[in-house]
Design a protein around this motif. Structure first.
Motif, short mmCIF file in Angstrom:
data_model
loop_
_atom_site.label_atom_id
_atom_site.label_comp_id
_atom_site.label_asym_id
_atom_site.label_seq_id
_atom_site.Cartn_x
_atom_site.Cartn_y
_atom_site.Cartn_z
N PRO A 10 -5.05 -1.45 -0.66
CA PRO A 10 -3.59 -1.62 -0.89
C PRO A 10 -2.84 -0.94 0.25
CG PRO A 10 -4.70 -0.42 -2.71
CD PRO A 10 -5.58 -0.38 -1.51
N ILE A 11 -2.12 -1.72 1.05
CA ILE A 11 -1.47 -1.11 2.21
C ILE A 11 0.00 -1.49 2.29
CG2 ILE A 11 -3.67 -1.25 3.48
CD1 ILE A 11 -2.16 -3.19 5.40
N TRP A 12 0.72 -0.66 3.04
CA TRP A 12 2.11 -0.92 3.43
C TRP A 12 2.18 -0.65 4.93
CZ3 TRP A 12 6.92 -2.04 0.97
CH2 TRP A 12 8.05 -1.87 1.78
N THR A 13 2.63 -1.62 5.69
CA THR A 13 2.78 -1.39 7.13
C THR A 13 4.18 -0.84 7.39
OG1 THR A 13 3.53 -3.67 7.49
CG2 THR A 13 1.17 -3.23 7.71
N TRP A 14 4.23 0.30 8.04
CA TRP A 14 5.51 0.96 8.32
C TRP A 14 6.14 0.28 9.52
CZ3 TRP A 14 8.25 3.69 5.19
CH2 TRP A 14 9.29 4.50 5.65
N ASP A 15 6.91 -0.76 9.23
CA ASP A 15 7.39 -1.70 10.24
C ASP A 15 8.62 -1.14 10.96
OD1 ASP A 15 8.33 -3.87 11.67
OD2 ASP A 15 7.92 -5.32 10.07
N PRO A 16 8.56 -0.98 12.28
CA PRO A 16 9.71 -0.45 13.02
C PRO A 16 10.94 -1.34 12.95
CG PRO A 16 7.99 -1.21 14.52
CD PRO A 16 7.39 -1.19 13.16
N HIS A 17 10.77 -2.61 12.61
CA HIS A 17 11.94 -3.47 12.45
C HIS A 17 12.88 -2.89 11.41
CE1 HIS A 17 14.39 -7.08 11.94
NE2 HIS A 17 14.30 -6.87 10.65
N TYR A 18 12.33 -2.44 10.29
CA TYR A 18 13.17 -1.89 9.23
C TYR A 18 13.60 -0.46 9.52
CZ TYR A 18 11.78 -6.06 6.76
OH TYR A 18 11.58 -7.37 6.41
N LEU A 27 -1.68 3.87 -2.28
CA LEU A 27 -0.98 3.02 -1.34
C LEU A 27 -1.19 3.61 0.05
CD1 LEU A 27 0.98 0.63 -0.82
CD2 LEU A 27 2.85 2.27 -1.04
N HIS A 28 -1.83 2.85 0.92
CA HIS A 28 -2.12 3.31 2.27
C HIS A 28 -0.98 2.89 3.20
CE1 HIS A 28 -6.04 3.21 0.27
NE2 HIS A 28 -6.47 4.09 1.17
N VAL A 29 -0.14 3.84 3.56
CA VAL A 29 0.96 3.54 4.48
C VAL A 29 0.45 3.75 5.90
CG1 VAL A 29 3.28 4.16 5.23
CG2 VAL A 29 2.69 4.23 2.79
N ILE A 30 0.48 2.66 6.69
CA ILE A 30 -0.04 2.71 8.05
C ILE A 30 1.13 2.49 9.01
CG2 ILE A 30 -1.77 1.84 9.65
CD1 ILE A 30 -3.35 0.82 7.29
N ARG A 31 1.29 3.39 9.93
CA ARG A 31 2.51 3.48 10.72
C ARG A 31 2.42 2.69 12.04
NH1 ARG A 31 4.69 9.36 8.94
NH2 ARG A 31 3.65 9.43 6.93
N GLU A 32 2.55 1.38 11.87
CA GLU A 32 2.60 0.49 13.03
C GLU A 32 3.10 -0.86 12.54
OE1 GLU A 32 -0.74 0.62 15.70
OE2 GLU A 32 -0.40 -1.44 16.38
#
Length: 665
Positions: free
Chosen positions: A35-43, A77-82
């Protein structure tokens, strides 16, 4: 071939209950589930998000992560910063992923992002599964059933729904989740560009959420904090998370009379502690509450209640259908839905403060960026054709218009991140066709920044509705900043809470302090002063601004302006709007930047001219006054003359909707 190795990509579905996409992932019987969330620089950098919505998002992420861990102690929740576009190809290879599963998103940026990710997945041999779950109906299917056209009315949604059938019943949350596999990240992080940063104004320290690597400062894939993002502290009392959402829904449904007889236009915009509506809209936006669960729990109560139950569009279920209507319009029009230029369904009105749009030979218009002197960042901006209109906009935004009802709503919005829907109607009408004659795009950008329940589709749709540029056309029906709130709250409790300057002003004058005798104002400890700023004091008295204009005068100016625009009859995709010849069709003295024969795209001035729900609309004219007659009357003792458009000058202000292109299609 071994069992599937699956990434479940959370986005607008921060929940475990009723998630068709999550069910599809689990139906694969995967060997492992990430289960992941990509830490999107757009937002982080490009979408306007204030502290309150940031806090609500982080609440939802932390709550979801805790819920995942309850089902499987090895997971979270795996938040991955990219950014997902650069992260996924590396992640699929490192974790030997066979499937990517996510919920469909029809926002313009999300569509382009997902198309790119799907193309990358195909190249990498990763199978992609996408399921609808954000809305009751798939927005693209709504459009298909509406003969390929945007859904611009409730009737169109209901007719399309007759073919599509009832929304699906909600599905239960899973009772268990597979283990994630190895979470080693043996590749470099691609650092995003932070410039331009439209959220710089929201930060009180440097943004450093990417500085600690892909997995965060502790290497545990943690949810970032406001401090890491550099965002100021939130002030809203409203908090996020699936746990809170389900509890809130339970409390509402438990009150069967409220659920079955809810009629949104009859709910009081002045109620607080508690408010008169559900306040579940932020949970719908972040997906911490399923719209299908909300729909069916309400519908089941309504069905049992009998003939006295309300029906769409005013009922609770009707509000969800309204939401689908806006998503259907957005799905059909793409990024042009969020603007006037290129939008075939948005009426062209030469508003003050038009968006700056860049022309190009390939007929694809992009926003112009300028450097913000305060932050050093680049922002999309708008043209200031009238200094008076710019002052109106500034005072409206910060709740210092001199009209206590409008100021109370805008101060509540900034502090809480939420105001009642009729309050939104009142302030939107005031800014556009009911006073200021300022472009709806300016107001939509403020709501984008401050609302915790902001959704592009709903925000844009509501602003077009309230400005009478789409969806709704009765522009002569304006919300009075005096008569309308007095109908709901004669004593002015709401105003006294949010505009403390009015705390002790007599009831008779709480909505019209400019009419109060000086001795009454002195006794109340308040002084009226032209151009007063927020928090100003003088001689031991609180200072409140005099009205920035005569409302009845301005209302008539706006009505006349809208009537002129309707008579001209242009829409955003008309060649005359795109080549600037629209100006020939308006008299020089018409409201807005209409002087001359040649203009710019979508209401802009030429660079060389620069210088300094239908049922929800109540007739708010004063009792006994006709629509035309009352509009021409001046209210007593209101200060401020009607402004005349001034010369134009460039300014470095941001605009709205996430740096999408402004297209001239």
């Amino acid at each position: 071939m071994g069992k599937p190795r699956v990434i479940y990509w959370f986005r607008t579905d921060l929940r475990l209950h009723d998630s068709p996409a999550l069910k599809a992932a689990l139906d694969l019987k995967p060997e492992c589930l990430y289960p992941i969330w990509t830490w999107d620089p757009h937002y982080v950098y490009r979408a306007r998000v204030g502290p309150n919505r940031w806090q609500f998002l982080l609440d939802c992420q932390n709550d979801l992560s805790a819920s995942i861990t309850k089902l499987n102690k090895k997971s979270k929740l795996h938040v991955i910063r990219e950014a997902p576009q650069t992260l996924f190809p590396k992640l699929w290879k490192a974790w030997k992923i066979s499937h990517l599963v996510f919920e469909k998103d029809t926002d313009s940026y999300a569509r382009s992002r997902d198309e790119e990710v799907i193309a990358l997945a195909k190249k990498a041999g990763v199978e992609v599964i996408v399921k609808t779950g954000r809305t009751l109906f798939d927005p693209d299917e709504l459009v298909k059933q509406n003969r390929g056209k945007p859904t611009m009315s409730m009737n169109q949604v209901q007719h399309a729904g007759e073919t599509l059938g009832e929304p699906a019943r909600p599905i239960d949350a899973p009772q268990s989740l597979p283990d994630p596999g190895d979470t080693k990240l043996d590749f470099d992080q691609e650092q995003p560009a932070s410039d331009p940063d439209v959220n710089a104004v929201q930060r009180d320290q440097d943004e450093k959420s990417y500085a600690s690597g892909l997995a965060g400062p502790k290497g545990d894939f943690s949810v970032p904090t406001l401090e890491e993002i550099g965002i100021k502290n939130a002030t809203s009392p409203h908090r996020g998370g699936e746990t809170r959402a389900l509890k809130g829904l339970d409390e509402i449904i438990k009150d069967e009379d409220y659920t079955a007889t809810f009629a949104k236009p009859n709910t009081a915009p002045t109620d607080f502690e508690p408010q008169s509506t559900t306040l579940l809209s932020p949970h719908l936006h972040f997906g911490s509450l399923s719209c299908r669960l909300f729909y069916w729990r309400a519908q089941d109560v309504i069905s049992k209640y009998g003939s006295k139950a309300t029906q769409p569009p005013t009922s609770l279920t009707g509000q969800l259908l309204f939401r689908d209507m806006y998503f259907g319009a957005q799905a059909a029009l793409g990024h042009t839905f969020a603007q006037t230029v290129g939008n075939p369904n948005c009426r062209f009105v030469p508003w003050h403060l038009p968006s700056r749009v860049q022309d190009s030979s390939d007929r694809d218009s992009a926003p112009v960026t300028t450097t913000n002197a305060a932050s050093g960042t680049q922002e999309r901006d708008y043209q200031i054709d009238s200094p008076e209109a710019e002052e109106y906009f500034r005072r409206w935004k910060h709740g210092i218009t001199g009209f206590p009802w409008i100021d109370a709503l805008m101060r509540q919005l900034r502090h809480d991140g939420w105001i009642h829907h009729l309050g939104r109607h009142a302030v939107a009408c005031f800014l556009t066709r009911g006073g200021c004659y300022v472009s709806w795009e300016r107001g939509a950008s403020v709501f984008e920044e401050w609302l915790i329940d902001h959704e592009v589709a709903c925000n844009i749709g509501n602003w077009q509705w309230l400005s009478c540029t789409a969806f709704y056309a009765q522009f002569y029906r304006c919300y009075s900043p005096v008569a309308f709130p007095r109908k709901w709250d004669k004593e002015g409790r709401f105003v006294r809470k949010w505009v403390p300057e009015m705390a002790d002003v007599p009831e008779k004058y709480v909505y019209e302090p400019w009419k109060a005798p000086i001795q009454d104002l002195k006794k109340a400890g308040v002084m009226l002063k032209k151009g007063a700023e927020l928090g100003e004091e003088e001689g031991g008295s609180k200072v409140y601004p005099k009205p920035m204009f005569d409302f009845n005068d301005r209302r008539q100016i706006c009505i006349d302006g809208l009537k002129q625009a309707y008579d001209v009859g242009l829409y955003g995709n008309d060649p005359k709007v795109l080549d600037g010849s629209w100006r020939k069709l308006f008299p020089d003295d018409a409201e807005g930047p209409t002087k001359g024969k040649k203009g710019g795209i979508g209401g802009m001035i030429e660079d060389d001219e620069e210088a300094t729900g239908e049922e929800e609309f109540d007739d708010v004219q004063r009792k006994g006054e006709g629509e035309e007659g009352s509009a021409k009357k001046k209210s007593e003792n209101q200060g401020g003359a009607s402004p005349k458009p001034g010369r134009k000058r460039k300014e470095n202000h941001g605009s709205m909707e996430q740096f999408v292109k402004r297209s001239k299609k």
